[in-house]
Design a protein around this motif. Structure first.
Motif, mmCIF file in Angstrom:
data_model
loop_
_atom_site.group_PDB
_atom_site.id
_atom_site.type_symbol
_atom_site.label_atom_id
_atom_site.label_comp_id
_atom_site.label_asym_id
_atom_site.label_seq_id
_atom_site.Cartn_x
_atom_site.Cartn_y
_atom_site.Cartn_z
ATOM 1 N N ALA A 148 101.526 -71.356 23.743
ATOM 2 C CA ALA A 148 101.931 -71.347 25.161
ATOM 3 C C ALA A 148 103.186 -70.493 25.302
ATOM 4 C CB ALA A 148 102.216 -72.767 25.626
ATOM 5 N N TYR A 149 103.393 -69.887 26.426
ATOM 6 C CA TYR A 149 104.641 -69.161 26.662
ATOM 7 C C TYR A 149 105.124 -69.379 28.092
ATOM 8 C CZ TYR A 149 101.569 -65.371 28.423
ATOM 9 O OH TYR A 149 100.627 -64.646 29.098
ATOM 10 N N ALA A 150 106.401 -69.066 28.299
ATOM 11 C CA ALA A 150 107.063 -69.375 29.572
ATOM 12 C C ALA A 150 106.336 -68.735 30.745
ATOM 13 C CB ALA A 150 108.505 -68.882 29.528
ATOM 14 N N GLY A 151 106.124 -69.496 31.777
ATOM 15 C CA GLY A 151 105.560 -68.971 33.016
ATOM 16 C C GLY A 151 104.047 -68.842 32.989
ATOM 17 N N ALA A 152 103.424 -69.331 31.913
ATOM 18 C CA ALA A 152 101.970 -69.099 31.784
ATOM 19 C C ALA A 152 101.212 -70.370 31.415
ATOM 20 C CB ALA A 152 101.727 -68.003 30.748
ATOM 21 N N ALA A 153 101.723 -71.514 31.826
ATOM 22 C CA ALA A 153 101.096 -72.787 31.420
ATOM 23 C C ALA A 153 99.605 -72.810 31.758
ATOM 24 C CB ALA A 153 101.815 -73.952 32.093
ATOM 25 N N VAL A 154 99.257 -72.388 32.965
ATOM 26 C CA VAL A 154 97.854 -72.513 33.377
ATOM 27 C C VAL A 154 96.991 -71.462 32.686
ATOM 28 C CG1 VAL A 154 96.261 -72.444 35.330
ATOM 29 C CG2 VAL A 154 98.473 -73.589 35.560
ATOM 30 N N TYR A 155 97.483 -70.208 32.638
ATOM 31 C CA TYR A 155 96.699 -69.175 31.930
ATOM 32 C C TYR A 155 96.452 -69.616 30.487
ATOM 33 C CZ TYR A 155 95.192 -64.831 29.783
ATOM 34 O OH TYR A 155 94.465 -63.908 29.085
ATOM 35 N N CYS A 156 97.510 -70.096 29.821
ATOM 36 C CA CYS A 156 97.370 -70.532 28.423
ATOM 37 C C CYS A 156 96.361 -71.677 28.321
ATOM 38 C CB CYS A 156 98.723 -70.967 27.853
ATOM 39 S SG CYS A 156 99.893 -69.606 27.694
ATOM 40 N N ALA A 157 96.426 -72.601 29.270
ATOM 41 C CA ALA A 157 95.493 -73.741 29.243
ATOM 42 C C ALA A 157 94.051 -73.254 29.411
ATOM 43 C CB ALA A 157 95.849 -74.732 30.348
ATOM 44 N N THR A 158 93.838 -72.255 30.261
ATOM 45 C CA THR A 158 92.450 -71.772 30.446
ATOM 46 C C THR A 158 91.935 -71.143 29.151
ATOM 47 O OG1 THR A 158 93.035 -69.544 31.285
ATOM 48 C CG2 THR A 158 92.757 -71.305 32.934
ATOM 49 N N LYS A 159 92.823 -70.447 28.429
ATOM 50 C CA LYS A 159 92.366 -69.773 27.212
ATOM 51 C C LYS A 159 92.204 -70.767 26.069
ATOM 52 C CE LYS A 159 91.581 -65.764 28.844
ATOM 53 N NZ LYS A 159 90.214 -65.201 28.790
ATOM 54 N N SER A 160 92.999 -71.838 26.097
ATOM 55 C CA SER A 160 92.797 -72.933 25.147
ATOM 56 C C SER A 160 91.436 -73.577 25.417
ATOM 57 C CB SER A 160 93.898 -73.966 25.400
ATOM 58 O OG SER A 160 94.428 -74.418 24.237
ATOM 59 N N ALA A 161 91.120 -73.721 26.703
ATOM 60 C CA ALA A 161 89.823 -74.305 27.085
ATOM 61 C C ALA A 161 88.671 -73.438 26.568
ATOM 62 C CB ALA A 161 89.734 -74.449 28.604
ATOM 63 N N VAL A 162 88.844 -72.118 26.618
ATOM 64 C CA VAL A 162 87.787 -71.212 26.130
ATOM 65 C C VAL A 162 87.511 -71.500 24.655
ATOM 66 C CG1 VAL A 162 87.234 -68.780 25.608
ATOM 67 C CG2 VAL A 162 88.240 -69.385 27.826
ATOM 68 N N LYS A 163 88.568 -71.643 23.876
ATOM 69 C CA LYS A 163 88.430 -71.890 22.429
ATOM 70 C C LYS A 163 87.706 -73.225 22.181
ATOM 71 C CE LYS A 163 89.855 -72.867 18.078
ATOM 72 N NZ LYS A 163 88.760 -72.935 17.136
ATOM 73 N N VAL A 164 88.114 -74.276 22.905
ATOM 74 C CA VAL A 164 87.535 -75.602 22.657
ATOM 75 C C VAL A 164 86.088 -75.671 23.173
ATOM 76 C CG1 VAL A 164 87.829 -78.083 23.037
ATOM 77 C CG2 VAL A 164 89.833 -76.648 22.649
ATOM 78 N N LEU A 165 85.828 -74.995 24.299
ATOM 79 C CA LEU A 165 84.440 -74.931 24.801
ATOM 80 C C LEU A 165 83.540 -74.236 23.795
ATOM 81 C CD1 LEU A 165 85.144 -74.017 28.525
ATOM 82 C CD2 LEU A 165 83.805 -75.980 27.732
ATOM 83 N N SER A 166 84.033 -73.146 23.214
ATOM 84 C CA SER A 166 83.239 -72.433 22.198
ATOM 85 C C SER A 166 82.938 -73.372 21.036
ATOM 86 C CB SER A 166 84.006 -71.227 21.634
ATOM 87 O OG SER A 166 84.384 -70.357 22.655
ATOM 88 N N ASP A 167 83.951 -74.103 20.595
ATOM 89 C CA ASP A 167 83.752 -75.025 19.468
ATOM 90 C C ASP A 167 82.714 -76.089 19.823
ATOM 91 O OD1 ASP A 167 85.665 -73.595 18.101
ATOM 92 O OD2 ASP A 167 87.267 -75.070 18.372
ATOM 93 N N GLY A 168 82.801 -76.606 21.048
ATOM 94 C CA GLY A 168 81.859 -77.651 21.466
ATOM 95 C C GLY A 168 80.438 -77.116 21.568
ATOM 96 N N ILE A 169 80.285 -75.931 22.111
ATOM 97 C CA ILE A 169 78.934 -75.343 22.259
ATOM 98 C C ILE A 169 78.361 -75.034 20.869
ATOM 99 C CG2 ILE A 169 77.625 -73.367 23.173
ATOM 100 C CD1 ILE A 169 79.740 -73.309 25.504
ATOM 101 N N ARG A 170 79.250 -74.623 19.950
ATOM 102 C CA ARG A 170 78.787 -74.354 18.577
ATOM 103 C C ARG A 170 78.229 -75.630 17.942
ATOM 104 N NH1 ARG A 170 83.241 -73.068 16.450
ATOM 105 N NH2 ARG A 170 83.319 -71.040 17.457
ATOM 106 N N ILE A 171 78.878 -76.753 18.231
ATOM 107 C CA ILE A 171 78.394 -78.042 17.695
ATOM 108 C C ILE A 171 77.044 -78.395 18.335
ATOM 109 C CG2 ILE A 171 78.851 -80.533 17.595
ATOM 110 C CD1 ILE A 171 81.911 -79.730 17.568
ATOM 111 N N ASP A 172 76.953 -78.203 19.650
ATOM 112 C CA ASP A 172 75.732 -78.588 20.355
ATOM 113 C C ASP A 172 74.532 -77.701 20.015
ATOM 114 O OD1 ASP A 172 77.074 -80.664 21.500
ATOM 115 O OD2 ASP A 172 77.401 -79.695 23.434
#
Ligand code: NDP
Ligand code: 8X3
Length: 255
Positions: A148-172
C-alpha cells in the motif's frame, strides 16, 4: 499460434502493446475499450502489419448488461476465447482516504474489480474454458496490490482484490486444464498517471522523472511469455519492477 486472445482495455499502454505482441505471435486478437476511434486505428494497423484479423468491440467493462451482450457476440463471432487478459483498469486521484472523491472510488472499484469479474464470469464457463476444459485467464494486478502507499488505499485494495480473486478462481478450476495468472507490474510509463491526475500532464510527467520506468512492451512481452508456456506449466504470479524500484513506491530517482 492462432489462438483467440481477448484483451480488455486495449487502446493504450499495456493492453495496446499486448495486442501487438500477440498479433505478431500469430494469434487473433479481440480488443475492447470505450474509445471506438482508437480501436479502429489499432485494428487497421494490426491487420496491415500482421495480416491477422483483429476484432474490436466498444465495451465499458463496468456495464454488466453490455458485458453480457458483447461477450455473447464475441463468442458467436469467434466461437471460443483461449486467453482472456483482464487489463482494463485505472487509478483516479492520489488523496488521503478521508478526503477522497467518492465518484473516483466507485469508478476504480467498478472497473478494476467488478469489470474484471463481469468479463471473467461470462468467459470462464463458456465453451472457451470450463466447458472445453482449457483456457488461460491473465489478470493485471500491480505492485500496488502488494505494497500500500500514501493516497492510494482504494487503488491498492482493488489490485489486492485482483490477486486474491485470481487465487480463488485458480482453486475453483483446479480440476480443469485452466491456468490463472496474476501479473503485478511496478512503475510502467503509460497514460496511467495522466488518467490518475484527471488530465494534468505536468503532474503525470513528474511520476516518471529521474527513473527509467518499465515500458508497456516489457509487460506485453512478459504476458506473451506466460501465455506461451507448455500445457503443464502454470505461472501463478509474476511481479516485474523497474531496476531502480524496490517496492511499489520505493523508487530511486537520479537528481
Ligand atoms: P492506460 O491508461 O494507458 O490504459 C488503460 C486502458 O484501459 C485503456 O485502453 C482504457 O481505454 C481502458 N479502460 C479504462 N476503463 C475502461 C472501462 N471501463 N472499460 C473498458 N476499458 C477501459 O493504463 P495502463 O496501460 O498503465 O494500465 C493497464 C492496466 O495495468 C491497469 O489495470 C492498471 O491498473 C495496470 N497497471 C499499470 C501500471 C502502470 O504503472 N502504468 C502498473 C501496474 C499495473 P478507454 O479509455 O478507451 O476505455
Ligand atoms: C500502478 C503502479 O505504483 O503507480 O499500479 O500504483 S503504482
Amino acid at each position: 499460434m492462432n489462438r483467440n486472445v481477448f484483451i480488455t482495455g486495449a487502446t493504450s499502454g499495456i493492453g495496446k502493446e499486448t495486442a501487438y505482441a500477440f498479433a505478431k505471435n500469430g494469434d487473433n486478437v479481440i480488443l475492447c475499450a470505450r474509445n471506438l476511434e482508437k480501436l479502429k486505428e489499432i485494428k487497421a494497423d494490426i491487420d496491415r502489419k500482421y495480416g491477422t484479423n483483429a476484432y474490436i468491440f466498444v465495451l465499458d467493462v463496468t456495464k454488466y448488461n453490455d458485458v453480457v451482450k458483447f461477450t455473447k457476440k464475441i463468442l458467436e463471432d469467434v466461437k471460443k476465447v483461449d486467453v482472456l487478459i483482464n487489463n482494463a483498469g485505472l487509478a483516479l486521484g492520489l488523496d488521503k482516504f478521508q478526503d477522497y472523491d467518492i465518484v473516483d472510488i466507485e469508478q476504480m472499484i467498478n472497473t478494476n474489480v467488478k469489470g474484471l469479474l463481469y468479463v471473467t464470469r461470462q468467459i470462464l464457463p463458456s465453451p472457451s474454458m470450463v466447458a472445453n476444459d482449457e483456457g488461460h485467464i491473465i489478470n493485471i494486478g500491480s505492485t500496488a496490490g502488494i505494497y500500500a502507499y500514501a493516497g492510494a488505499a482504494v487503488y491498492c485494495a482493488t489490485k489486492s482484490a485482483v490477486k486474491v480473486l485470481s487465487d480463488g478462481i485458480r482453486i475453483d478450476t483446479i480440476d480443469k486444464n485452466i491456468k490463472v495468472t496474476t501479473v503485478q507490474p511496478g512503475i510502467v510509463e503509460t497514460n496511467f498517471s495522466n488518467v490518475r491526475f484527471h488530465g494534468n500532464m505536468e503532474q503525470a510527467k513528474k511520476v516518471y522523472e529521474g527513473v527509467e520506468a518499465l515500458k508497456p512492451e516489457d509487460i506485453a512481452n512478459t504476458i506473451l511469455y506466460i501465455a506461451n508456456q507448455p500445457k503443464h506449466v502454470q505461472i501463478s504470479d509474476i511481479t516485474i519492477m523497474a531496476t531502480n524500484q524496490a517496492t511499489g513506491f520505493n523508487i530511486y530517482r537520479k537528481k
